[in-house]
Each structure stands twice: as structure tokens, then as C-alpha cells.
Design an enzyme around this catalytic site. Structure first.
Site, PDB file in Angstrom:
ATOM      1  N   HIS A   1       0.852  -1.192   0.000  1.00 55.26           N
ATOM      2  CA  HIS A   1       0.000   0.000   0.000  1.00 55.26           C
ATOM      3  C   HIS A   1       0.881   1.233   0.000  1.00 55.26           C
ATOM      4  CE1 HIS A   1      -4.088   1.649   0.664  1.00 55.26           C
ATOM      5  NE2 HIS A   1      -3.434   2.670   1.186  1.00 55.26           N
TER       6      HIS A   1
ATOM      7  N   ASP B   1     -13.222   3.647   8.376  1.00 58.21           N
ATOM      8  CA  ASP B   1     -12.215   4.317   7.542  1.00 58.21           C
ATOM      9  C   ASP B   1     -12.855   4.907   6.288  1.00 58.21           C
ATOM     10  OD1 ASP B   1      -9.567   5.022   6.445  1.00 58.21           O
ATOM     11  OD2 ASP B   1     -10.093   3.484   4.990  1.00 58.21           O
TER      12      ASP B   1
ATOM     13  N   ARG C   1     -12.193  13.412   5.527  1.00 51.77           N
ATOM     14  CA  ARG C   1     -10.859  14.030   5.550  1.00 51.77           C
ATOM     15  C   ARG C   1     -10.552  14.680   4.207  1.00 51.77           C
ATOM     16  NH1 ARG C   1      -7.382   9.290   6.349  1.00 51.77           N
ATOM     17  NH2 ARG C   1      -5.643  10.736   6.291  1.00 51.77           N
TER      18      ARG C   1
ATOM     19  N   SER D   1      -5.759   4.893   9.033  1.00 53.48           N
ATOM     20  CA  SER D   1      -6.556   4.619   7.835  1.00 53.48           C
ATOM     21  C   SER D   1      -5.953   3.445   7.060  1.00 53.48           C
ATOM     22  CB  SER D   1      -6.576   5.885   6.968  1.00 53.48           C
ATOM     23  OG  SER D   1      -6.968   5.597   5.651  1.00 53.48           O
TER      24      SER D   1
ATOM     25  N   LYS E   1      -7.371  -0.975   7.294  1.00 52.39           N
ATOM     26  CA  LYS E   1      -7.775  -1.746   6.099  1.00 52.39           C
ATOM     27  C   LYS E   1      -6.882  -2.961   5.920  1.00 52.39           C
ATOM     28  CE  LYS E   1      -7.322   1.824   3.179  1.00 52.39           C
ATOM     29  NZ  LYS E   1      -7.639   3.200   3.449  1.00 52.39           N
TER      30      LYS E   1
HETATM   31  N1  URA Z   1      -4.026   6.051   1.864  1.00 53.46           N
HETATM   32  C1  URA Z   1      -5.018   5.687   2.730  1.00 53.46           C
HETATM   33  O1  URA Z   1      -5.591   4.615   2.588  1.00 53.46           O
HETATM   34  N2  URA Z   1      -5.335   6.519   3.708  1.00 53.46           N
HETATM   35  C2  URA Z   1      -4.718   7.702   3.909  1.00 53.46           C
HETATM   36  O2  URA Z   1      -5.041   8.398   4.846  1.00 53.46           O
HETATM   37  C3  URA Z   1      -3.693   8.088   3.016  1.00 53.46           C
HETATM   38  C4  URA Z   1      -3.354   7.233   1.988  1.00 53.46           C
END
Ligand code: URA
Length: 441
Positions: free
Chosen positions: A82, A161, A168, A183, A187
Site C-alpha cells: 500500500h 475508515d 478528511r 486509515s 484496512k
Molecule cells: N491512503 C489511505 O488509505 N489513507 C490515507 O489516509 C492516506 C493514503
């Protein structure tokens, strides 16, 4: 619980205990805390940060707001990666099938554009028919059958989230270390992973541009993953210039296909290979780094990674013919060249204004639920260090109309600095952060 009192305490730099964090966010899910109260709280966190207890409690409540994916029937290691978000970052499209080709299973839940950064889902949806809203069952079966799947966060995964992400994005509270860390990790910890690779961007185009903050974010997320039994490593990668040449959804998908076919820009290939190798080493730390890299290079060069991508596209309802005929991807209505206003050396290509430029052109969202134009964006023809003459093309602008194309052209001219001397660039892949500490590369 009186929401305003907790917001006030955070605003004044005080801290909340575990139960207060849980209570506040759980009340939000029950609609007993409103969006405007949550926005105020997020802004207080933006300015005041969170201590470790608050962060742990936030990750726990986000995780527990949904379920987890069960991949226990698959014997292979499940490894995802990620990115914290960048401009031109299309690595996920390449690295997921490439890592699958190396024997991993890659269950990737990705996001949409956030702020000035692009989103993997928007890039994949440029492929006609491609579905990013797989049900949990379909997601699990595509990962099993194909080896990788890239989908949006399902309703079952960290729904808190999902709601905070949109809020956000609309309230200027994305660039906060605890909010980014919670966040991403909520996930990822729900994905049923063996291991996780994080790509932490650093430089002007990153949410946390400074190296010190990026390292802190990497350390925080690695600790959160390891504490919950997921082997986690982070690589810090440069975002002081865009990654690759193509910026914008379909344009980036096309460049990702080039990279999957063994071509594409050298920086994109390098970051992708480094990430794929790191993912394989996380899955099996006894593997030989050099040999794994050679296998990954071969999979790009002999077309196997591209075939794997085509299988994933077909399994997710997309037109797999795009891998042979990228012209089937959507295009912008108007394409113009943007000319250099003076001669000299390109000392800077600033990613952040180009990222916002894509949003201006309609390739990103101004408000929750906006439709994006898949074809618009920029194709850079210069990189830092290149010499240009007056009038030579800096890049192409792909836009929906002539007026937007002119706007895009002025954005591109502003983003490229032409001067004298050599640019100061960050190392493309500068640090590895793992449970063993920080290694400069
Ligand atoms: N990627 C995410 O999933 N969340 C964030 O806050 C920033 C990048």
C-alpha cells in the site's frame, strides 16, 4: 459522553483514554456524533497529533467496525502493498500481477484519489468494464483463481475508515500522521495478510513531505502491523518529482501496461521491481534477493506479468484486450503540446501542482461522489536534469476541451522549473524500515 468536551480537550492538546476514543468513534458510527463534530475532532488531531494509546485505540475501533477476510484455505503467503499516495504512482497495477507471478497471493484493497494524489481504483476503472466493487466472495475467489485482485474496500472492511476518508478529503485533514497510519493499517490488518509492504512517499508530492515525518510514519505503521502479527516493512520512495511520465487515470494505466510488457520509464520499473522483491522476501525471508530480482525482471520481460494482469482484468469484468490494444482505453477530447518558455536545464518538476492540475482537468474529485474523466492528464516529456530549448515541448496536456487544455498548459509550465545547474533529487528508494530498524539504501 458529550462530544464537544472531547473535541475541546483534544483541541487544547490534552489526550483521550482508550474508552473515550472508542466511545467517540462508535457514537459516530451510530450517528450520535455528527459529521461536523467529527470534522472538528479530525482538525484537532491534525494540529495536536495522537499519543500511542489513542492511536492503538483508533486502529482497534476502525478494525472492529467491520470484519476480516478469511484466506486460511489458501496455502500460499498473502502479501499486499500500500502506498501513502503520490502523483503518477501506478505501481500497484504492475506489482500485484508481478508478485502473483512470483508465487504470492495478492489481495489488494485500494483507494480512490485523495487530495492531489491519484487512486488505483480510478486508474483501473479506465479499463472498460473493470469492476472495483467486488463482493467479498468474488474477491476471495479471484485471489484464489488468478493470484491477485484489486478492488475497493468492501462494505465489510473497516467501514469507519471509508467514512473518515471521505470526510478528511473534504475537510483538509488528510496530511496527519495518526490519521494516515490508522486509515491504512485498519484496512490492511483486515485483509487476512501474512505480510505487508508499505510504500511511504517522501518529498513535495507526498502528504508528509519531510523525511523525518515520513520515517516516523513508516516506523509507526511497521509497529502497528508487527504488533498484530503481520510482518511489515516500509520502503521510502521519492515523491519530489512525479513517478514515470504519465499522470492521469487512463494515461497511467497505459504506462503501467508498458511496464508490465517490459518497457515503460526506468524509475517506474525500478520502484516496481524493488517492491516486488521486498514482498517476496517478506513472504520468505530465506529467498535470495538477487535471484528473486532476476525472476521478477524476467517475468516483466517475457510477458508473463502482463498475461497475469490480463487474467485479473478479465476476472474482474474488464476488457482484457486493452493489454494488446491500449488504444481501447478512453482518451481526452483535446491533446496539445505545452512549450518551454525559456531554454536551460529542468531543475524541478513539482508533483503537487500537477496532481491538483489533474483534479482541475476533471481527472479527480472536487466533492464526494464526483465522476472522474478517465482520459485527462499530462504526459511529461522532460525530467529533472534534461536540457530544453525555448519552444521545445515540456509535455502533453490531455483535456476535455480547448479551454481546459490551455489551463493545463499553464499548470504544466508553472510546475516545471527551468534554470541552470543540476537538480538536487532524492534517492528513488532511500530507506527500508522494518522491525529491525531503519536502513539507508
Ligand atoms: N491512503 C489511505 O488509505 N489513507 C490515507 O489516509 C492516506 C493514503
Amino acid at each position: 459522553m458529550i462530544p464537544a468536551r472531547l473535541i475541546e480537550r483534544k483541541r487544547e492538546g490534552g489526550s483521550l483514554d482508550r474508552e473515550e476514543i472508542r466511545g467517540f468513534f462508535a457514537a459516530y458510527l451510530r450517528a450520535e456524533v455528527t459529521d461536523y463534530q467529527m470534522s472538528a475532532f479530525l482538525m484537532a488531531v491534525f494540529f495536536r497529533g495522537m499519543n500511542q494509546e489513542e492511536l492503538d485505540a483508533l486502529v482497534a475501533v476502525m478494525l472492529e467496525s467491520g470484519g476480516t477476510v478469511d484466506f486460511s484455505h489458501l496455502p500460499e503467503p498473502k502479501v499486499d502493498k500500500h502506498s501513502t499516495g503520490g502523483v503518477g504512482d501506478k505501481v500497484s497495477l504492475v506489482v500485484a500481477p508481478l508478485a502473483a507471478e512470483l508465487g504470492l497471493r495478492v489481495p489488494m484493497m485500494a483507494g480512490r484519489g485523495l487530495g492531489h494524489t491519484g487512486g488505483t481504483l480510478d486508474k483501473l476503472e479506465a479499463i472498460p468494464g473493470f469492476r472495483t466493487d467486488l463482493s467479498m466472495e468474488r474477491f476471495v475467489s479471484v485471489v484464489g483463481e488468478v493470484g491477485c485482485a484489486i478492488t475497493g474496500q468492501t462494505a465489510e472492511i473497516a467501514p469507519l475508515d471509508r467514512r473518515l476518508y471521505d470526510l478528511r478529503n473534504a475537510t483538509g485533514t488528510v496530511p496527519s500522521l495518526p490519521l494516515i497510519a490508522s486509515s491504512i493499517m485498519s484496512k490492511k490488518l483486515a485483509e487476512g495478510l501474512t505480510a505487508l509492504l508499505l510504500d511511504v512517499k517522501v518529498g513535495d508530492g507526498a502528504f508528509l513531505p519531510q523525511e523525518k515525518e515520513a520515517l516516523e510514519l513508516a516506523r509507526t505503521m511497521v509497529a502497528l502491523g508487527e504488533a498484530r502479527g503481520v510482518r511489515t516493512t516500509a520502503l521510502l520512495t521519492a515523491m519530489d518529482r512525479p513517478l514515470g511520465r504519465a499522470l492521469g487515470n487512463a494515461l497511467e494505466t497505459r504506462e503501467a501496461i508498458d511496464c508490465l510488457a517490459g518497457g515503460g520509464p526506468a524509475d517506474l520499473r525500478r520502484v516496481t521491481l524493488d517492491q516486488a522483491v521486498e514482498m517476496a522476501l517478506l513472504a520468505d525471508p530465506r529467498s535470495d534477493r538477487g535471484a528473486t530480482r532476476s525472476r521478477a525482471e524476467r517475468a516483466l520481460d517475457d510477458g508473463r506479468a502482463l498475461e497475469h494482469f490480463a487474467r485479473m482484468v478479465a476476472a474482474q469484468g474488464g476488457d482484457a484486450e486493452v493489454v494488446e490494444h491500449p488504444d481501447r482505453l478512453p482518451r481526452a477530447e483535446v491533446v496539445i503540446d505545452c512549450a518551454a518558455p525559456s531554454a536551460g536545464v529542468v531543475t524541478r518538476v513539482s508533483p503537487r501542482p500537477l496532481g491538483w492540475g489533474i483534479v482541475e482537468l476533471g481527472g479527480g474529485r472536487r466533492a464526494v461522489g464526483d465522476r472522474v474523466h478517465p482520459g485527462v492528464g499530462f504526459v511529461l516529456m522532460v525530467a529533472p536534469g534534461d536540457r530544453v530549448e525555448t519552444g521545445a515541448p515540456l509535455g502533453q496536456v490531455h483535456a476535455a476541451c480547448a479551454e481546459d487544455a490551455e489551463l493545463g498548459s499553464s499548470i504544466l509550465r508553472e510546475a516545471v522549473t527551468i534554470g541552470a545547474g543540476q537538480p538536487q533529487l532524492r534517492r528513488l528508494v532511500s530507506h527500508r524500515v522494518s522491525r529491525d530498524g531503519v536502513e539507508a539504501l
